[in-house]
Design an enzyme around this catalytic site. Structure first.
Site, PDB file in Angstrom:
ATOM      1  CG  LEU A 106      14.161   9.538   7.631  1.00  0.00           C
ATOM      2  CD1 LEU A 106      14.120  10.664   8.660  1.00  0.00           C
ATOM      3  CD2 LEU A 106      13.272   9.875   6.454  1.00  0.00           C
ATOM      4  N   GLY A 151      12.210   5.020   8.313  1.00  0.00           N
ATOM      5  CA  GLY A 151      11.440   5.835   7.374  1.00  0.00           C
ATOM      6  C   GLY A 151      10.809   4.998   6.262  1.00  0.00           C
ATOM      7  CG  ASN A 175      15.506   0.589  12.580  1.00  0.00           C
ATOM      8  OD1 ASN A 175      14.791   1.340  11.935  1.00  0.00           O
ATOM      9  ND2 ASN A 175      16.753   0.356  12.253  1.00  0.00           N
ATOM     10  CD  GLU A 176      12.580   5.503  13.615  1.00  0.00           C
ATOM     11  OE1 GLU A 176      12.203   4.393  14.035  1.00  0.00           O
ATOM     12  OE2 GLU A 176      12.131   6.026  12.579  1.00  0.00           O
TER      13      GLU A 176
HETATM   14  N1  CO8 Z   1      21.085   6.160   4.929  1.00  0.00           N
HETATM   15  C1  CO8 Z   1      22.239   6.333   4.249  1.00  0.00           C
HETATM   16  N2  CO8 Z   1      22.983   5.307   3.771  1.00  0.00           N
HETATM   17  C2  CO8 Z   1      22.545   4.054   4.001  1.00  0.00           C
HETATM   18  C3  CO8 Z   1      21.359   3.801   4.714  1.00  0.00           C
HETATM   19  C4  CO8 Z   1      20.595   4.924   5.189  1.00  0.00           C
HETATM   20  N3  CO8 Z   1      19.441   4.784   5.853  1.00  0.00           N
HETATM   21  N4  CO8 Z   1      21.189   2.462   4.798  1.00  0.00           N
HETATM   22  C5  CO8 Z   1      22.214   1.902   4.142  1.00  0.00           C
HETATM   23  N5  CO8 Z   1      23.046   2.854   3.663  1.00  0.00           N
HETATM   24  C6  CO8 Z   1      24.275   2.659   2.882  1.00  0.00           C
HETATM   25  C7  CO8 Z   1      25.303   1.809   3.607  1.00  0.00           C
HETATM   26  O1  CO8 Z   1      26.085   2.577   4.470  1.00  0.00           O
HETATM   27  C8  CO8 Z   1      26.076   1.261   2.455  1.00  0.00           C
HETATM   28  O2  CO8 Z   1      26.939   2.282   1.984  1.00  0.00           O
HETATM   29  P1  CO8 Z   1      28.373   1.935   1.321  1.00  0.00           P
HETATM   30  O3  CO8 Z   1      28.075   1.089   0.118  1.00  0.00           O
HETATM   31  O4  CO8 Z   1      28.966   3.258   1.018  1.00  0.00           O
HETATM   32  O5  CO8 Z   1      29.138   1.162   2.377  1.00  0.00           O
HETATM   33  C9  CO8 Z   1      25.024   1.045   1.369  1.00  0.00           C
HETATM   34  O6  CO8 Z   1      23.939   1.891   1.726  1.00  0.00           O
HETATM   35  C10 CO8 Z   1      24.524  -0.383   1.296  1.00  0.00           C
HETATM   36  O7  CO8 Z   1      24.135  -0.786   2.602  1.00  0.00           O
HETATM   37  P2  CO8 Z   1      24.322  -2.283   3.116  1.00  0.00           P
HETATM   38  O8  CO8 Z   1      25.638  -2.819   2.686  1.00  0.00           O
HETATM   39  O9  CO8 Z   1      24.036  -2.289   4.583  1.00  0.00           O
HETATM   40  O10 CO8 Z   1      23.163  -3.039   2.285  1.00  0.00           O
HETATM   41  P3  CO8 Z   1      22.430  -4.394   2.677  1.00  0.00           P
HETATM   42  O11 CO8 Z   1      21.686  -4.783   1.449  1.00  0.00           O
HETATM   43  O12 CO8 Z   1      23.354  -5.382   3.298  1.00  0.00           O
HETATM   44  O13 CO8 Z   1      21.383  -3.963   3.822  1.00  0.00           O
HETATM   45  C11 CO8 Z   1      19.727  -2.543   4.831  1.00  0.00           C
HETATM   46  C12 CO8 Z   1      20.353  -3.081   3.525  1.00  0.00           C
HETATM   47  C13 CO8 Z   1      19.014  -3.678   5.544  1.00  0.00           C
HETATM   48  C14 CO8 Z   1      18.726  -1.472   4.433  1.00  0.00           C
HETATM   49  C15 CO8 Z   1      20.856  -1.966   5.720  1.00  0.00           C
HETATM   50  O14 CO8 Z   1      21.640  -1.089   4.926  1.00  0.00           O
HETATM   51  C16 CO8 Z   1      20.365  -1.202   6.895  1.00  0.00           C
HETATM   52  O15 CO8 Z   1      19.948  -1.781   7.885  1.00  0.00           O
HETATM   53  N6  CO8 Z   1      20.437   0.137   6.812  1.00  0.00           N
HETATM   54  C17 CO8 Z   1      20.094   1.032   7.911  1.00  0.00           C
HETATM   55  C18 CO8 Z   1      18.652   1.254   7.955  1.00  0.00           C
HETATM   56  C19 CO8 Z   1      18.294   2.147   9.090  1.00  0.00           C
HETATM   57  O16 CO8 Z   1      18.535   1.868  10.240  1.00  0.00           O
HETATM   58  N7  CO8 Z   1      17.646   3.256   8.745  1.00  0.00           N
HETATM   59  C20 CO8 Z   1      17.211   4.201   9.736  1.00  0.00           C
HETATM   60  C21 CO8 Z   1      17.279   5.590   9.202  1.00  0.00           C
HETATM   61  S1  CO8 Z   1      16.606   6.738  10.383  1.00  0.00           S
HETATM   62  C22 CO8 Z   1      14.980   6.975   9.895  1.00  0.00           C
HETATM   63  O17 CO8 Z   1      14.573   6.561   8.869  1.00  0.00           O
HETATM   64  C23 CO8 Z   1      14.026   7.736  10.800  1.00  0.00           C
HETATM   65  C24 CO8 Z   1      14.680   8.755  11.575  1.00  0.00           C
HETATM   66  C25 CO8 Z   1      13.722   9.571  12.399  1.00  0.00           C
HETATM   67  C26 CO8 Z   1      14.460  10.777  12.944  1.00  0.00           C
HETATM   68  C27 CO8 Z   1      14.060  11.177  14.286  1.00  0.00           C
HETATM   69  C28 CO8 Z   1      15.109  12.103  14.878  1.00  0.00           C
HETATM   70  C29 CO8 Z   1      14.553  13.031  15.882  1.00  0.00           C
END
Ligand code: CO8
Length: 300
Positions: A106, A151, A175-176
């Protein structure tokens, strides 16, 4: 009339091939039937339908990381609906057009600093995507060609079969907990239905992201293949699944998935309220902000 406890789909005429495909599954949320669908390319997802095999390929193409924003989710649901309503389509392979990332889950920026109305709209779109994918009548195969947290993992888990590139640098999981947030019951159930209760509980509590070989050992993905063989393998698996009569497979899928789908449908508004209450807490907003800052710092 259907006997008690038997799903309505079984009362429809059997669909032994795609020409006789039944109307959308009873698991599907109501939607307007659309006209015949051809290959189409939108902003964030490219869809190609091979009418001779009945197989569509959906490629996520939303740089930098295929995060599931409101716009992405809306496009995803519409694309699924178009394919679902197209008699020429019996299966869909979902993959990414970006190197190294399947989907980063997400879009976190949709979940902080926004209005209550926005949170409600966003969460409804997440629900809609899952209801369409998890409840799809089509055979769905995830060709996971990169990392797939949260997500992104849910998308893969919602398919019928998962094949992942055997690169240990690619990881997948819900990994939430690492973000200080809690996966809702339908994320959890989807996970439990794939890997079993114990594995899901440990993995969810720890917010684990499993490298591809470990994900395979846990049953989170069904197969690992070299990245260059991923699409070939996905097509072969799809052909194997499509060799069966559609109606028997669809009924079986419905039987296996109906309980959790029905539960979300029955509690959809409550689930949205829970999300808004949870996500708008100051402590949760702070966790998400810090997590985003951590992602940005990691870069520099
Ligand atoms: N949302 C928004 N932006 C993101 C996300 C994301 N999920 N993931 C990465 N980005 C952004 C980064 O901030 C970065 O932005 P910028 O260029 O402006 O600095 C850009 O994307 C590139 O990211 P990275 O430099 O980290 O890219 P890498 O290739 O090194 O890594 C990864 C890619 C492995 C995907 C890494 O970005 C990562 O680990 N991202 C986070 C993933 C994550 O933890 N997602 C969880 C989202 S929560 C969800 O999906 C379920 C929620 C359920 C809700 C329940 C609530 C009640």
């Amino acid at each position: 009339p259907c006997p008690p406890g038997v799903l309505p789909l079984c009362c429809r005429s059997p669909a032994w091939d795609r020409a006789a495909r039944p109307p959308p599954s009873p698991l599907q949320p109501p939607g307007l039937p659309l006209g015949p669908c051809r290959s189409f390319s939108n902003n964030k997802i490219q869809v190609e339908l091979d009418e001779s095999s009945g197989v569509a390929t959906m490629k996520f193409k939303s740089p930098p990381v295929n995060s599931l924003s409101l716009e992405f989710l809306t496009e995803f649901s519409i694309s699924l609906e178009k394919l679902e309503n197209n008699r020429a389509c019996r299966g869909v392979i979902i993959t990414s057009a970006l190197p190294k990332i399947f989907s980063s889950g997400l879009d976190i920026t949709e979940m902080y600093g926004k209005s209550m109305e926005h949170y409600a709209e966003f969460w409804r779109a997440v629900q809609e995507m899952w209801l369409r994918l998890y409840g799809s009548n089509m055979v769905t195969v995830a060709a996971v060609n990169g990392s797939s947290p949260a997500g992104g993992c849910l998308v893969a888990l919602s398919c019928d079969y998962r094949i992942m590139a055997e690169n240990p640098k690619f990881s997948i999981g819900l990994n939430e907990a690492q973000l200080g947030i809690v996966a809702p019951f339908w994320f959890k159930e989807t996970f439990v239905n794939v890997v079993g209760h114990r594995t899901a509980e440990r993995s969810l509590q720890l917010g684990s992201l499993h490298p591809a070989p470990e994900a395979h050992r846990l049953g989170l993905v069904d197969e690992l293949v070299p990245e260059e063989k991923l699409m070939e393998k996905a097509a072969a698996v799809m052909a194997q699944w499509l060799a069966l009569p559609d109606h028997a497979r669809q009924l079986t899928k419905t039987m296996m998935r109906k309980a959790v789908v029905d539960r979300l449908v029955a509690h959809r508004e409550e689930d949205i309220k829970n999300f808004i209450t949870f996500i708008s807490k100051e402590s949760i907003q702070k966790s998400l902000r810090m997590y985003m800052e951590m992602l940005k710092k990691k870069k520099s």
